[in-house]
Design a protein around this motif. Structure first.
Motif, PDB file in Angstrom:
ATOM      1  N   ASN A 145     -46.358 -36.534  -5.405  1.00  0.00           N
ATOM      2  CA  ASN A 145     -44.962 -36.957  -5.285  1.00  0.00           C
ATOM      3  C   ASN A 145     -44.742 -38.375  -5.810  1.00  0.00           C
ATOM      4  OD1 ASN A 145     -42.364 -36.132  -4.550  1.00  0.00           O
ATOM      5  ND2 ASN A 145     -42.476 -37.109  -2.527  1.00  0.00           N
ATOM      6  N   THR A 253     -46.492 -38.481   2.002  1.00  0.00           N
ATOM      7  CA  THR A 253     -46.366 -38.098   3.414  1.00  0.00           C
ATOM      8  C   THR A 253     -45.010 -38.553   3.944  1.00  0.00           C
ATOM      9  OG1 THR A 253     -47.581 -40.121   3.986  1.00  0.00           O
ATOM     10  CG2 THR A 253     -48.834 -38.054   4.045  1.00  0.00           C
ATOM     11  N   GLU A 254     -44.474 -37.796   4.903  1.00  0.00           N
ATOM     12  CA  GLU A 254     -43.192 -38.154   5.513  1.00  0.00           C
ATOM     13  C   GLU A 254     -43.082 -37.480   6.879  1.00  0.00           C
ATOM     14  OE1 GLU A 254     -40.986 -40.331   4.580  1.00  0.00           O
ATOM     15  OE2 GLU A 254     -39.724 -39.856   6.298  1.00  0.00           O
ATOM     16  N   HIS A 289     -45.873 -34.291   2.682  1.00  0.00           N
ATOM     17  CA  HIS A 289     -44.494 -34.183   2.179  1.00  0.00           C
ATOM     18  C   HIS A 289     -44.226 -32.747   1.687  1.00  0.00           C
ATOM     19  CE1 HIS A 289     -40.840 -35.017  -0.032  1.00  0.00           C
ATOM     20  NE2 HIS A 289     -40.859 -36.271   0.407  1.00  0.00           N
TER      21      HIS A 289
END
Ligand code: PHE
Length: 340
Positions: A145, A253-254, A289
């Motif tokens: 991403n 990552t989220e 993510h």
């Protein structure tokens, strides 16, 4: 005849004295007692002895035969014993002699800690996987991403082989390679070298080590991430260890967090190891993510996961109280020997 017998007896005596090898004793036996032997010949010629002398002569010949058999047997036994003695002497082992001490190598502290980390995660059911150090831009950034022009690329400037190929700047590449190859449930850790174009100083090196972790399955939550890392930290640093999650940003990552452990030297009061902070930063982590999952053909509506990446040198340095990272790469035997 009598003289002949005496002469034979004397000759044998001399010949036996001169013998040095046991084969020669056997040769003598054949010479005298064999089918064509001298004494055998003498017995055959008994026919020419006058009949009245024959019994007395026969007795003498028999006596001589017994004598020859006796001395040859005795000589054989003597040679066998001497041979044994010689062999024993040659093969003597001095059990009191000092042993030859061969130096045994030891694990490098980075290898030792890597193994310790691996063992902890193996204990939690993780697999160990590997990934290439020379990597496509796609795995190091795009699939994570982080498209071209993304500002997060600046923080991980690395060495480029060409436009598309580079030395990986993070082990997160292995997340993508694993998800492309295996379907969930996934539970892997991947230790290895990573590269960044940093100048060498006490806390930076253009090459260092990370360990990536990835878990993907149905219903994985941030609670699983926290529980896993907590068990890991307590196993590594001690039961009283606490974790602190600080909000952070990683493109892949989220939500994301930086994770600290309470200082295992002062327990959080503040000391030189934690630089009076009470906390030591050990890793970055977060929930994978959705774009990353989707890019690997995993439906984010069905599956979720967490990932983390820790710096192995940091842990080695904190664990052993090493203040200068360069010591880990210089291979000075006086330094390395301390870790046996
Ligand atoms: N790859 C990140 C780094 O090198 C660490 C990280 C790994 C963060 C996995 C989140 C998840 O800084």
């Amino acid at each position: 005849m009598k003289e002949k017998l005496q002469a034979m007896r004397d000759a044998l005596e001399r010949e036996l004295d001169a013998v040095r090898a046991s084969e020669d004793v056997e040769a003598l036996r054949v010479k005298y007692l064999g089918k064509k032997g001298e004494l055998t010949g003498l017995l055959r010629s008994m026919g020419s002895v006058p009949a009245e002398e024959r019994p007395a002569m026969g007795k003498l010949v028999n006596e001589l035969r017994e004598h020859i058999e006796g001395v040859i047997g005795a000589k054989k036994e003597l040679m066998r014993a001497a041979g044994m003695q010689l062999k024993l002497e040659k093969e003597r082992l001095d059990v009191t002699a000092p042993a030859v001490v061969r130096p045994i190598g030891g694990r490098h502290p980075i290898a030792a800690v890597t193994k310790e980390l691996e063992d902890i995660f193996i204990g939690m059911g993780f697999d160990i996987v590997d990934g290439p150090e020379v990597e496509y831009d796609y795995y190091n950034f795009e699939a994570l991403n982080t498209p071209p022009g993304h500002p997060a690329r600046d923080a991980q400037d690395t060495f480029y082989v060409n436009d598309k190929v580079l030395l990986r700047s993070q082990t997160s590449t292995v997340q993508i390679r694993t998800m492309e190859k295996t379907k969930p449930p996934i539970r892997v850790v991947s230790p290895g070298r990573v590269y960044r174009s940093d100048a060498v100083d006490a806390t930076h090196s253009p090459m260092f080590h990370q360990m990536e972790g990835l878990v993907v399955d149905k219903g994985i939550t941030m609670g699983d991430l926290k529980g896993t890392l907590e068990l890991f930290a307590k196993t590594l640093f001690g039961e009283e260890t606490k974790l602190r999650f600080r909000p952070h940003h990683f493109p892949f990552t989220e939500p994301s967090a930086e994770v600290d452990v309470s200082c295992f030297v002062c327990g959080g009061k503040g000391c030189s190891v934690c630089k009076k902070e009470g906390w030591i930063e050990i890793l970055g982590a977060g929930m994978v993510h959705p774009n990353v999952l989707r890019g690997c053909g995993i439906d984010p509506e069905v599956y979720s996961g967490f990932a983390f990446g820790l710096g192995i040198e940091r842990i080695v340095m904190k664990k052993y109280g090493i203040s200068d990272m360069r010591l880990l790469y210089e291979n000075d035997i006086r330094f390395l020997r301390q870790f046996g």
